[in-house]
Design a protein around this motif. Structure first.
Motif, PDB file in Angstrom:
ATOM      1  N   TRP A  99      98.045  48.069  77.737  1.00  0.00           N
ATOM      2  CA  TRP A  99      98.754  48.223  76.468  1.00  0.00           C
ATOM      3  C   TRP A  99      99.636  47.022  76.177  1.00  0.00           C
ATOM      4  O   TRP A  99      99.806  46.636  75.015  1.00  0.00           O
ATOM      5  CB  TRP A  99      99.588  49.504  76.484  1.00  0.00           C
ATOM      6  N   ALA A 100     100.216  46.405  77.206  1.00  0.00           N
ATOM      7  CA  ALA A 100     101.052  45.218  76.999  1.00  0.00           C
ATOM      8  C   ALA A 100     100.225  44.069  76.429  1.00  0.00           C
ATOM      9  O   ALA A 100     100.702  43.320  75.562  1.00  0.00           O
ATOM     10  CB  ALA A 100     101.704  44.796  78.318  1.00  0.00           C
ATOM     11  N   PHE A 101      99.001  43.922  76.917  1.00  0.00           N
ATOM     12  CA  PHE A 101      98.125  42.869  76.388  1.00  0.00           C
ATOM     13  C   PHE A 101      97.898  43.064  74.894  1.00  0.00           C
ATOM     14  O   PHE A 101      98.011  42.130  74.098  1.00  0.00           O
ATOM     15  CB  PHE A 101      96.798  42.872  77.137  1.00  0.00           C
ATOM     16  N   PHE A 102      97.583  44.312  74.504  1.00  0.00           N
ATOM     17  CA  PHE A 102      97.335  44.578  73.090  1.00  0.00           C
ATOM     18  C   PHE A 102      98.620  44.534  72.269  1.00  0.00           C
ATOM     19  O   PHE A 102      98.600  44.191  71.082  1.00  0.00           O
ATOM     20  CB  PHE A 102      96.615  45.919  72.925  1.00  0.00           C
ATOM     21  N   GLY A 104     101.055  42.371  72.773  1.00  0.00           N
ATOM     22  CA  GLY A 104     101.192  40.944  72.485  1.00  0.00           C
ATOM     23  C   GLY A 104     100.175  40.477  71.463  1.00  0.00           C
ATOM     24  O   GLY A 104     100.481  39.659  70.582  1.00  0.00           O
ATOM     25  N   LEU A 105      98.961  40.999  71.559  1.00  0.00           N
ATOM     26  CA  LEU A 105      97.897  40.636  70.625  1.00  0.00           C
ATOM     27  C   LEU A 105      98.280  40.983  69.187  1.00  0.00           C
ATOM     28  O   LEU A 105      98.110  40.170  68.263  1.00  0.00           O
ATOM     29  CB  LEU A 105      96.614  41.363  71.019  1.00  0.00           C
ATOM     30  N   ILE A 106      98.813  42.196  68.991  1.00  0.00           N
ATOM     31  CA  ILE A 106      99.136  42.648  67.635  1.00  0.00           C
ATOM     32  C   ILE A 106     100.377  41.932  67.096  1.00  0.00           C
ATOM     33  O   ILE A 106     100.434  41.586  65.906  1.00  0.00           O
ATOM     34  CB  ILE A 106      99.335  44.178  67.609  1.00  0.00           C
ATOM     35  N   ILE A 107     101.379  41.689  67.938  1.00  0.00           N
ATOM     36  CA  ILE A 107     102.553  40.933  67.475  1.00  0.00           C
ATOM     37  C   ILE A 107     102.132  39.543  66.988  1.00  0.00           C
ATOM     38  O   ILE A 107     102.509  39.101  65.891  1.00  0.00           O
ATOM     39  CB  ILE A 107     103.598  40.805  68.597  1.00  0.00           C
ATOM     40  N   LEU A 246     101.402  51.052  70.651  1.00  0.00           N
ATOM     41  CA  LEU A 246     100.938  50.152  71.700  1.00  0.00           C
ATOM     42  C   LEU A 246     102.012  49.811  72.734  1.00  0.00           C
ATOM     43  O   LEU A 246     101.762  49.004  73.624  1.00  0.00           O
ATOM     44  CB  LEU A 246     100.422  48.851  71.062  1.00  0.00           C
ATOM     45  N   TRP A 247     103.203  50.397  72.607  1.00  0.00           N
ATOM     46  CA  TRP A 247     104.253  50.118  73.583  1.00  0.00           C
ATOM     47  C   TRP A 247     103.749  50.428  74.989  1.00  0.00           C
ATOM     48  O   TRP A 247     103.157  51.494  75.222  1.00  0.00           O
ATOM     49  CB  TRP A 247     105.500  50.930  73.255  1.00  0.00           C
ATOM     50  N   PRO A 248     103.929  49.511  75.958  1.00  0.00           N
ATOM     51  CA  PRO A 248     103.297  49.683  77.281  1.00  0.00           C
ATOM     52  C   PRO A 248     103.677  50.957  78.030  1.00  0.00           C
ATOM     53  O   PRO A 248     102.835  51.545  78.717  1.00  0.00           O
ATOM     54  CB  PRO A 248     103.763  48.446  78.052  1.00  0.00           C
ATOM     55  N   TRP A 249     104.961  51.383  77.942  1.00  0.00           N
ATOM     56  CA  TRP A 249     105.396  52.543  78.718  1.00  0.00           C
ATOM     57  C   TRP A 249     105.609  53.730  77.788  1.00  0.00           C
ATOM     58  O   TRP A 249     106.533  53.744  76.960  1.00  0.00           O
ATOM     59  CB  TRP A 249     106.694  52.216  79.462  1.00  0.00           C
ATOM     60  N   LEU A 292      99.645  36.875  77.731  1.00  0.00           N
ATOM     61  CA  LEU A 292      98.223  36.585  77.551  1.00  0.00           C
ATOM     62  C   LEU A 292      97.747  37.012  76.167  1.00  0.00           C
ATOM     63  O   LEU A 292      96.938  36.324  75.538  1.00  0.00           O
ATOM     64  CB  LEU A 292      97.395  37.289  78.632  1.00  0.00           C
ATOM     65  N   GLY A 293      98.250  38.171  75.694  1.00  0.00           N
ATOM     66  CA  GLY A 293      97.905  38.618  74.350  1.00  0.00           C
ATOM     67  C   GLY A 293      98.342  37.616  73.296  1.00  0.00           C
ATOM     68  O   GLY A 293      97.602  37.326  72.345  1.00  0.00           O
ATOM     69  N   LEU A 294      99.544  37.074  73.459  1.00  0.00           N
ATOM     70  CA  LEU A 294     100.034  36.051  72.531  1.00  0.00           C
ATOM     71  C   LEU A 294      99.152  34.802  72.572  1.00  0.00           C
ATOM     72  O   LEU A 294      98.796  34.235  71.534  1.00  0.00           O
ATOM     73  CB  LEU A 294     101.474  35.667  72.880  1.00  0.00           C
ATOM     74  N   ILE A 295      98.786  34.401  73.796  1.00  0.00           N
ATOM     75  CA  ILE A 295      97.995  33.178  73.971  1.00  0.00           C
ATOM     76  C   ILE A 295      96.606  33.324  73.364  1.00  0.00           C
ATOM     77  O   ILE A 295      96.076  32.386  72.748  1.00  0.00           O
ATOM     78  CB  ILE A 295      97.905  32.822  75.471  1.00  0.00           C
ATOM     79  N   VAL A 296      95.989  34.497  73.520  1.00  0.00           N
ATOM     80  CA  VAL A 296      94.645  34.727  72.980  1.00  0.00           C
ATOM     81  C   VAL A 296      94.633  34.509  71.474  1.00  0.00           C
ATOM     82  O   VAL A 296      93.738  33.833  70.931  1.00  0.00           O
ATOM     83  CB  VAL A 296      94.155  36.145  73.340  1.00  0.00           C
TER      84      VAL A 296
END
Length: 317
Positions: A99-102, A104-107, A246-249, A292-296
């Motif tokens: 969820w953390a990856f996604f 970052g992806l959505i932000i 999508l919040w990780p926790w 990693l989500g941000l970087i992608v």
């Protein structure tokens, strides 16, 4: 064959397999969003029908941008298969990390879309806020009671499929809110047993999907052409508002039975790592996955063809 389009379809397929992540988001940040809208909207439109009557199937295929849709569809099918075999297993084993990856992806995607807005004014800011509030509210409401009424099944298909091309909210999440997730997936599973009622439900749902795609894609195409800044603003807000999902926790408030008969979370509430009820918090891994989500998205933005180039391809098709 355009490998780039197939790869973009794969990323869309992977995204659609994850509740809370929209393939429309991936289409946008990879530069094919407007082309996708136009292609979908043209399938049942007068341009394709007219080309079919005048010049035959080949002309209709070209008018519908058939090669693009076919290659994107192939990629999506492959991406869905990859997601089912890998990402869903990772999600079950390490949910906060995935969820953390996604997250970052959505932000990063929301920032990317916001950057496309050429003029920020009171209207754009207001629409962004409205979009964010609407998406946030959708992630908090209790699901409706579903049913097998064919009219409701049709409407559910039309609404849920619209999420395929609407950044921020996934189609599977819309089905959950409508109370139709179990109804539809159970019907799909029961077709193999020769259940004619299940077949009717699936066929009605599919018809709703076709109508929803044809209508909603044309609406979005019109708004992009007429009010581009306002449309981008509300889509940016929609993505920001969906971040709660999508919040990780997150701790489960209620459970549901999925299509495999397993009990999985239905409604969840975001919590801090210390209040997380899962087996592990994976704080360091979560931070790495977020980055990693941000970087992608950054890499997609840097190396994907510009939107203007994609639209030139569309004009030449």
């Amino acid at each position: 064959m355009n490998i780039s389009i197939i790869l973009k379809g794969m990323t869309m397929g992977i995204a659609e397999a994850i509740p809370g992540v929209s393939g429309g988001t991936i289409a946008f940040i990879t530069g094919i969003y407007e082309r996708l809208l136009r292609a979908i909207g043209s399938i049942l439109g007068p341009e394709v029908i007219g080309a079919l009557r005048r010049d035959g199937l080949a002309a209709a295929w070209k008018a519908a941008d058939g090669g693009f849709i076919l290659q994107l569809g192939i990629g999506m099918v492959v991406g869905l298969g990859v997601a089912v075999m890998t990402i869903t297993e990772l999600l079950a084993a390490y949910p906060p990390v995935v969820w953390a990856f996604f997250f970052g992806l959505i932000i990063a995607s929301a920032i990317y879309i916001g950057k496309q807005i050429k003029q920020w004014n009171a209207v754009a800011i207001g629409l962004l806020i409205i979009g964010a509030i609407t998406a946030y509210y959708l992630t908090t409401i209790n699901p409706m009671a579903g049913g097998d009424n064919l009219l409701f099944v049709f409407v559910a298909g039309a609404i849920a499929i619209s999420a395929l091309i609407l950044p921020g909210i996934s189609g599977s999440f819309i089905l959950l809110l409508l109370g139709m997730y179990t109804v539809i997936f159970t019907a799909v599973r029961n077709i193999a047993t020769g259940d004619t009622g299940a077949l009717l439900i699936v066929a009605t749902f599919g018809l709703g999907c076709l109508v929803g795609l044809a209508v909603f894609s044309r609406v979005l195409t019109y708004t992009f052409k007429t009010w581009p800044n306002q449309t981008l603003a509300i889509l940016t807000g929609f993505m920001l508002g969906s971040l709660r999902k999508l919040w990780p926790w997150r701790n489960a408030l209620s459970m549901r039975e999925n299509s495999k008969g397993e009990m999985v979370p239905l409604l969840e509430t975001p919590v801090m790592p210390g209040a997380y009820e899962g087996e592990n918090t994976f704080v360091i891994a979560v931070i790495i996955a977020f980055l990693l989500g941000l970087i992608v998205v950054y890499l997609m933005d840097r190396f994907a063809p510009p939107v203007e180039e994609e639209m030139e391809i569309l004009k030449e098709a």
